[in-house]
Design a protein around this motif. Structure first.
Motif, PDB file in Angstrom:
ATOM      1  N   THR A 505      19.000 -49.867 -11.221  1.00  0.00           N
ATOM      2  CA  THR A 505      19.361 -49.310  -9.915  1.00  0.00           C
ATOM      3  C   THR A 505      19.053 -47.818  -9.875  1.00  0.00           C
ATOM      4  O   THR A 505      18.487 -47.309  -8.889  1.00  0.00           O
ATOM      5  CB  THR A 505      20.857 -49.537  -9.631  1.00  0.00           C
ATOM      6  N   HIS A 506      19.405 -47.120 -10.937  1.00  0.00           N
ATOM      7  CA  HIS A 506      19.141 -45.675 -10.976  1.00  0.00           C
ATOM      8  C   HIS A 506      17.645 -45.379 -11.061  1.00  0.00           C
ATOM      9  O   HIS A 506      17.185 -44.358 -10.541  1.00  0.00           O
ATOM     10  CB  HIS A 506      19.889 -45.049 -12.148  1.00  0.00           C
ATOM     11  N   SER A 507      16.899 -46.268 -11.689  1.00  0.00           N
ATOM     12  CA  SER A 507      15.445 -46.086 -11.741  1.00  0.00           C
ATOM     13  C   SER A 507      14.855 -46.122 -10.331  1.00  0.00           C
ATOM     14  O   SER A 507      14.006 -45.292  -9.975  1.00  0.00           O
ATOM     15  CB  SER A 507      14.814 -47.185 -12.610  1.00  0.00           C
ATOM     16  N   VAL A 508      15.318 -47.084  -9.521  1.00  0.00           N
ATOM     17  CA  VAL A 508      14.851 -47.145  -8.127  1.00  0.00           C
ATOM     18  C   VAL A 508      15.264 -45.883  -7.373  1.00  0.00           C
ATOM     19  O   VAL A 508      14.484 -45.324  -6.592  1.00  0.00           O
ATOM     20  CB  VAL A 508      15.405 -48.400  -7.422  1.00  0.00           C
ATOM     21  N   SER A 509      16.493 -45.409  -7.608  1.00  0.00           N
ATOM     22  CA  SER A 509      16.969 -44.192  -6.935  1.00  0.00           C
ATOM     23  C   SER A 509      16.087 -42.994  -7.274  1.00  0.00           C
ATOM     24  O   SER A 509      15.790 -42.156  -6.409  1.00  0.00           O
ATOM     25  CB  SER A 509      18.415 -43.902  -7.342  1.00  0.00           C
ATOM     26  N   MET A 510      15.661 -42.920  -8.528  1.00  0.00           N
ATOM     27  CA  MET A 510      14.804 -41.793  -8.931  1.00  0.00           C
ATOM     28  C   MET A 510      13.435 -41.870  -8.255  1.00  0.00           C
ATOM     29  O   MET A 510      12.902 -40.853  -7.795  1.00  0.00           O
ATOM     30  CB  MET A 510      14.666 -41.776 -10.459  1.00  0.00           C
ATOM     31  N   THR A 511      12.864 -43.063  -8.193  1.00  0.00           N
ATOM     32  CA  THR A 511      11.572 -43.211  -7.511  1.00  0.00           C
ATOM     33  C   THR A 511      11.727 -42.908  -6.021  1.00  0.00           C
ATOM     34  O   THR A 511      10.857 -42.271  -5.406  1.00  0.00           O
ATOM     35  CB  THR A 511      11.029 -44.642  -7.702  1.00  0.00           C
ATOM     36  N   LEU A 512      12.850 -43.329  -5.440  1.00  0.00           N
ATOM     37  CA  LEU A 512      13.145 -43.013  -4.041  1.00  0.00           C
ATOM     38  C   LEU A 512      13.279 -41.506  -3.845  1.00  0.00           C
ATOM     39  O   LEU A 512      12.774 -40.945  -2.852  1.00  0.00           O
ATOM     40  CB  LEU A 512      14.423 -43.720  -3.607  1.00  0.00           C
ATOM     41  N   CYS A 532      22.831 -39.471  -8.908  1.00  0.00           N
ATOM     42  CA  CYS A 532      22.263 -40.394  -9.891  1.00  0.00           C
ATOM     43  C   CYS A 532      22.405 -39.818 -11.302  1.00  0.00           C
ATOM     44  O   CYS A 532      22.835 -40.503 -12.234  1.00  0.00           O
ATOM     45  CB  CYS A 532      20.786 -40.627  -9.556  1.00  0.00           C
ATOM     46  N   ARG A 533      22.090 -38.531 -11.435  1.00  0.00           N
ATOM     47  CA  ARG A 533      22.132 -37.876 -12.739  1.00  0.00           C
ATOM     48  C   ARG A 533      23.562 -37.826 -13.277  1.00  0.00           C
ATOM     49  O   ARG A 533      23.825 -38.065 -14.475  1.00  0.00           O
ATOM     50  CB  ARG A 533      21.569 -36.460 -12.602  1.00  0.00           C
ATOM     51  N   ALA A 534      24.534 -37.518 -12.412  1.00  0.00           N
ATOM     52  CA  ALA A 534      25.936 -37.430 -12.824  1.00  0.00           C
ATOM     53  C   ALA A 534      26.443 -38.774 -13.326  1.00  0.00           C
ATOM     54  O   ALA A 534      27.144 -38.864 -14.346  1.00  0.00           O
ATOM     55  CB  ALA A 534      26.799 -36.927 -11.674  1.00  0.00           C
ATOM     56  N   ARG A 535      26.102 -39.835 -12.607  1.00  0.00           N
ATOM     57  CA  ARG A 535      26.544 -41.164 -13.026  1.00  0.00           C
ATOM     58  C   ARG A 535      25.885 -41.579 -14.339  1.00  0.00           C
ATOM     59  O   ARG A 535      26.528 -42.155 -15.224  1.00  0.00           O
ATOM     60  CB  ARG A 535      26.228 -42.202 -11.939  1.00  0.00           C
ATOM     61  N   LEU A 536      24.592 -41.288 -14.478  1.00  0.00           N
ATOM     62  CA  LEU A 536      23.895 -41.625 -15.716  1.00  0.00           C
ATOM     63  C   LEU A 536      24.496 -40.894 -16.909  1.00  0.00           C
ATOM     64  O   LEU A 536      24.671 -41.471 -17.990  1.00  0.00           O
ATOM     65  CB  LEU A 536      22.403 -41.287 -15.592  1.00  0.00           C
ATOM     66  N   ALA A 537      24.800 -39.615 -16.725  1.00  0.00           N
ATOM     67  CA  ALA A 537      25.396 -38.842 -17.822  1.00  0.00           C
ATOM     68  C   ALA A 537      26.727 -39.439 -18.248  1.00  0.00           C
ATOM     69  O   ALA A 537      27.066 -39.457 -19.447  1.00  0.00           O
ATOM     70  CB  ALA A 537      25.585 -37.386 -17.389  1.00  0.00           C
ATOM     71  N   GLU A 538      27.470 -39.955 -17.265  1.00  0.00           N
ATOM     72  CA  GLU A 538      28.766 -40.559 -17.579  1.00  0.00           C
ATOM     73  C   GLU A 538      28.601 -41.916 -18.261  1.00  0.00           C
ATOM     74  O   GLU A 538      29.363 -42.258 -19.165  1.00  0.00           O
ATOM     75  CB  GLU A 538      29.573 -40.725 -16.289  1.00  0.00           C
TER      76      GLU A 538
END
Length: 601
Positions: A505-512, A532-538
């Motif tokens: 899901t975050h990969s799609v968000s980054m491409t978006l 996206c970055r904050a959630r990934l870091a967590e």
């Protein structure tokens, strides 16, 4: 190391491959054969040919094969029609099957089947057991059409002779569903598994072991259909019931725990997956020993959990330990050993250690082709991993050449609409994108997306990953507005499918985010990427490769708005990627390009 039978250390000492490990599992093969011969002659008990007399576990590896060959040689003079001859030949077939020697196993099973049909007829229980075993061997060879023909024959006979609800009939139905599963005909598999589960519940009850196994099989099919919530619910019921009925240390309980952990990972619940995998691993080590095949399988799962959390060093260390043990216990050419080596090569690739990945994957692929043929699923998977390693390393010509070969083999073996074939076709499209052959890439990936839509449905993660790939190609072709529409739809569907916090899901968000930046909305893109970055870091930590990917795109967005923090973030990200992934990793190279572009704006 001395033999546990004769207490002599001279000569070749092998491991029995049962639950006796280390010194306790060391034995001369001739001594083991002598012991089995003595037990059979003195007690009329053949079990010592198959099971250890100390731990009662089944022999595996070279000991299993050596004993099976010796038993066959011992009884071959009795003639094919003797039951002891048939039994010893079937044990040899089972040993060869376990060692991945499917051609030899199938040859013996076909010969025994001919004798059984002549002596006992087609409806005899032994005959049907041999037919079933032959079908399972065909399954592992990838001869699914042959397997289905045999399994339909067995199911029809079982229904006619024993009735729809008989245990043997339900087992035959479950085996046919397994072949449908391996063919990725998940709708057929789920339909059959659901009927088996309902029948077992009515006949044997909710807590019966076979009922729980049927529930687990259906849950596994739900996973492949992308129905993760259903799969988690079913696996959780199976796991909790087995813990209560069988106890937390029972092998079937542990299998359920491993399946639930894998489904957690598919849902993006990486910490839950890692915690449960570690729990199962500790029990496996205590109950079965650190070198038992099931313990090693769970250890591989733990390594995968480490990788999902970005802990690559820990993942590689554990994978190397598993590979070393499997090589010593099972041999370097055993199917499980080769699968472990292939997974290790994929880890090296994801770390950016491309030279190591390519060397190992190439070696494994050569062995798998020699042992199983170039159209076996293991060979195809390893070949696909090697092609993607070439792509990520920037070796596009090698990648496209091998990718096309793997696609052709998969199409021949599995058909052009099999999900694995479609994944290989999408990988070829990704390589064409990276080679900047955008028109061909778009045509290829659009074709894959249409096929996956029909085969897997709207919400399947594999289909959505291909939709993201198509969005990135359209973005690269300068059609940013169109790309944003595709990626917005894909993002919403991916959230519904695997949840908001899954890495996909975050990969799609980054491409978006990249697409929003291209249409002149860097502030909106930055807000999306910051979240996206904050959630990934967590979830996986600030140094995880996916988190660093988000940092790189976010840095480019900020730099585009003239924010000096953007270039600083890009430089910090590049330093982290260099340390973790190396200079040749595809994401490090993308950050280099973003830094260069930021200096010209």
């Amino acid at each position: 190391m001395q033999c546990t039978v004769c207490l002599d250390s001279e000569g070749t000492v092998v491991q029995k491959g049962c639950c006796c490990r280390g010194d306790a599992g060391a034995v001369h093969l001739d001594c083991l054969i002598g012991l089995a011969t003595h037990v059979e002659d003195s007690e009329s008990d053949w079990s010592a040919w198959v099971y250890c007399q100390t731990c009662k576990g089944a022999f595996t590896g070279s000991a299993q094969i050596g004993l099976a060959h010796a038993r066959c040689a011992r009884h071959e003079s009795r003639g094919d029609d003797e039951s002891v001859t048939l039994g010893s030949r079937l044990d040899l077939a089972n040993a060869l099957h376990s060692a991945g020697q499917y051609v030899g196993a199938a040859k013996i099973q076909e010969e025994v089947l001919e004798v059984c049909r002549r002596l006992h007829g087609t409806e005899n229980s032994l005959t049907l057991t041999v037919v079933n075993n032959l079908a399972l061997t065909f399954n592992d060879q990838g001869k699914y059409a042959d397997a289905i023909e045999l399994q339909k024959e067995v199911l029809a006979i079982r229904k006619r002779v024993s009735g729809d609800l008989h245990r043997d009939t339900l087992t035959a139905a479950g085996n046919l569903a397994l072949t449908y599963f391996n063919l990725c005909k998940f709708d057929l598999a789920a339909e059959l598994e659901l009927s088996v589960l309902d029948a077992r519940r009515r006949t044997f009850g909710e807590e019966n072991s076979e009922t729980l196994t049927a529930a687990g099989n259906l849950a596994g099919t739900y996973v492949e259909q992308g129905l993760y919530d259903k799969a988690v619910d079913l696996y959780t019921k199976v796991w909790t019931t087995r813990k209560r009925v069988l106890g937390p240390d029972h092998p079937e309980t542990l299998i359920s725990g491993s399946c639930l952990a894998a489904t957690y990972s598919a849902l993006g619940r990486y910490s839950d997956s890692a915690q449960l995998n570690l729990e199962v691993y500790e029990v496996r080590k205590r109950v079965s020993g650190p070198e038992h095949p099931d313990t090693l399988t769970v250890a591989s799962n733990v390594a995968q959990s480490y990788a999902s959390l970005g802990q690559f060093d820990a993942a590689v260390k554990l994978k190397l330990e598993v590979l070393s043990t499997r090589t010593r216990v099972l041999g370097s050419n055993h199917p499980r050993t080769l699968i472990t080596a292939s997974c290790l090569g994929a880890l090296y690739r994801d770390q950016g250690k491309y030279d190591s990945a390519e060397e190992l994957l190439d070696e494994v692929l050569e062995k798998q082709i020699e042992l199983f043929g170039d159209e076996h699923s293991d060979s195809l998977t390893t070949g696909g991993n090697l092609a993607s390693a070439y792509r990520m390393h920037g070796k596009y010509e090698k990648g496209i050449t091998l990718g096309a070969v793997i696609l052709s083999r998969s199409t021949r073996a599995l058909g052009n609409r099999h999900p694995l074939t479609l994944v290989f076709q999408a990988n070829v499209g990704a390589i064409k994108r990276d080679m900047q052959e955008f028109a061909e890439a778009e045509e290829t990936v659009t074709s894959v997306l249409d096929a996956m839509q029909e085969v897997l449905g709207d919400h399947h993660p594999s289909k959505l990953k291909v939709a993201e790939l198509l969005g990135s190609i359209i973005l690269a072709r300068g059609r940013a507005e169109e790309a944003v529409k595709i990626l917005l739809t894909t993002s919403n569907l991916m959230k519904d499918s695997v949840g908001e916090d899954d890495l996909m899901t975050h990969s799609v968000s980054m491409t978006l985010g990249d697409a929003l930046r291209e249409i002149g909305k860097p502030d909106e893109a930055a807000d999306l990427l910051k979240h996206c970055r904050a959630r990934l870091a967590e979830i996986v930590g600030g140094e995880h490769p996916t988190t660093l990917q988000a940092d790189s795109i976010l840095g480019a967005c900020l730099a585009q708005t003239g924010d000096a923090a953007g270039e600083e973030l890009l430089l910090r990200t590049r330093a982290a990627q260099l340390a973790l992934l190396g200079p040749d990793h595809v994401e490090t190279r993308k950050t280099d390009m973003r830094i260069a572009k930021s200096k010209t704006t």
